[in-house]
Write an enzyme that holds these catalytic residues in place. Structure first.
Site, short mmCIF file in Angstrom:
data_model
loop_
_atom_site.label_atom_id
_atom_site.label_comp_id
_atom_site.label_asym_id
_atom_site.label_seq_id
_atom_site.Cartn_x
_atom_site.Cartn_y
_atom_site.Cartn_z
N GLY A 25 0.55 -0.72 -0.14
CA GLY A 25 0.08 -0.22 0.12
C GLY A 25 0.57 1.23 -0.28
CB SER A 26 4.52 1.95 -1.20
OG SER A 26 4.42 1.75 -2.61
CG ASN A 27 1.20 3.35 -5.53
OD1 ASN A 27 1.83 4.34 -6.13
ND2 ASN A 27 2.01 2.56 -6.00
CG HIS A 119 0.65 -2.37 -15.47
ND1 HIS A 119 -0.17 -3.59 -15.32
CD2 HIS A 119 1.56 -2.34 -16.60
CE1 HIS A 119 0.39 -4.33 -16.23
NE2 HIS A 119 1.94 -3.89 -16.57
CD GLU A 189 3.64 2.67 -9.52
OE1 GLU A 189 3.36 1.54 -10.33
OE2 GLU A 189 4.29 1.79 -8.26
C1 GAR Z 1 2.99 -1.39 -7.91
O1 GAR Z 1 3.63 -1.29 -8.14
C2 GAR Z 1 2.00 -1.10 -9.11
O2 GAR Z 1 2.17 -0.31 -10.06
C3 GAR Z 1 1.35 -2.69 -9.01
O3 GAR Z 1 1.56 -2.63 -7.63
C4 GAR Z 1 2.63 -2.06 -7.09
C5 GAR Z 1 1.89 -2.25 -5.51
O4 GAR Z 1 3.07 -1.51 -4.52
N1 GAR Z 1 0.45 -3.02 -9.83
C6 GAR Z 1 0.26 -3.57 -10.38
O5 GAR Z 1 1.29 -4.39 -10.72
C7 GAR Z 1 -0.60 -4.04 -10.64
N2 GAR Z 1 -0.86 -5.12 -12.16
P1 GAR Z 1 1.81 -0.67 -3.68
O6 GAR Z 1 1.53 -1.93 -2.63
O7 GAR Z 1 3.60 0.09 -2.33
O8 GAR Z 1 1.46 0.42 -3.87
#
Ligand code: GAR
Length: 203
Positions: A25-27, A119, A189
């Protein structure tokens, strides 16, 4: 809006968004920090939805006092898609931030052009079923790509397929591993996702 840096004036009129995430969940955290916690922006992360009861994003929700919902396959895909719980928050956008389940048609129809996904590659390359997280970076490095990047797009009924809203690029360095590339992609991101969401909410 590609590679643009929208500058924002004024509040966004008290709009609610719902974040869907399956992992760390860093995003989600970056969106919370840059939109939800900034009073003048008036964007509320009203709910965090996950399919994974041990997802790190649930701690982030708890720490910020944001309600969360753990969803189950049967009801999501073959039931009402949790529409009552989602619509109770009157969301302007559903934001997929590392959410690994497909979105059922019931939700796509209920929220036309209001569901977006991030993505970790330059779609249409390196998308589709099974292409998530390090699987994507491994494929990009394995193919000898010199650059990668991020894509933010509308969600339709197929994996990684809807209209592209925004892309940004970064180099793939010699000697990159999936983990080092993932770090660079996450930085990209975190730099852009909240900004793009804000821009969409202004329109
Ligand atoms: C992110 O890099 C996102 O782009 C990817 O999962 C990661 C989640 O990171 N999404 C996919 O690969 C979808 N196909 P996070 O949990 O640290 O936000």
């Amino acid at each position: 809006m590609r590679n643009s840096s929208p500058s924002l004036q004024g509040g966004l009129g008290g709009q609610n968004i719902i974040i869907f995430a399956s992992g760390a969940g860093s995003n989600a955290l970056e969106i919370i920090r840059r939109l939800h916690l900034v009073a003048e922006k008036q964007v509320k992360v009203a709910l965090i939805v996950t399919n994974n009861p041990s997802a790190g994003v649930l701690n982030i929700a708890r720490e910020h006092g944001i309600p969360s919902l753990v969803i189950e396959k049967e009801r999501f895909f073959r039931g009402d898609g949790y529409l009552p719980e989602l619509s109770a928050h009157d969301p302007r956008l559903l934001v997929l931030a590392g959410f690994l389940w497909k979105v059922p048609n019931s939700l796509i129809e209920a929220y036309p052009r209001s569901i977006i996904n991030i993505h970790p590659a330059l779609l249409p390359k390196y998308g589709g079923k099974g292409m998530y997280g390090d699987h994507v970076h491994k494929a990009v490095i394995g193919a000898g790509e010199k650059e990668s990047g991020i894509t933010i797009h509308y969600v339709d009924g197929h994996y990684d397929n809807g209209d592209i809203i925004f892309q940004a690029r970064c180099p793939v360095e010699p000697g990159d591993t999936p983990s080092s590339l993932s770090k660079r992609i996450h930085q990209l991101e975190h730099r852009h996702f909240a900004e793009v969401i804000e821009k969409l909410l202004q329109n």
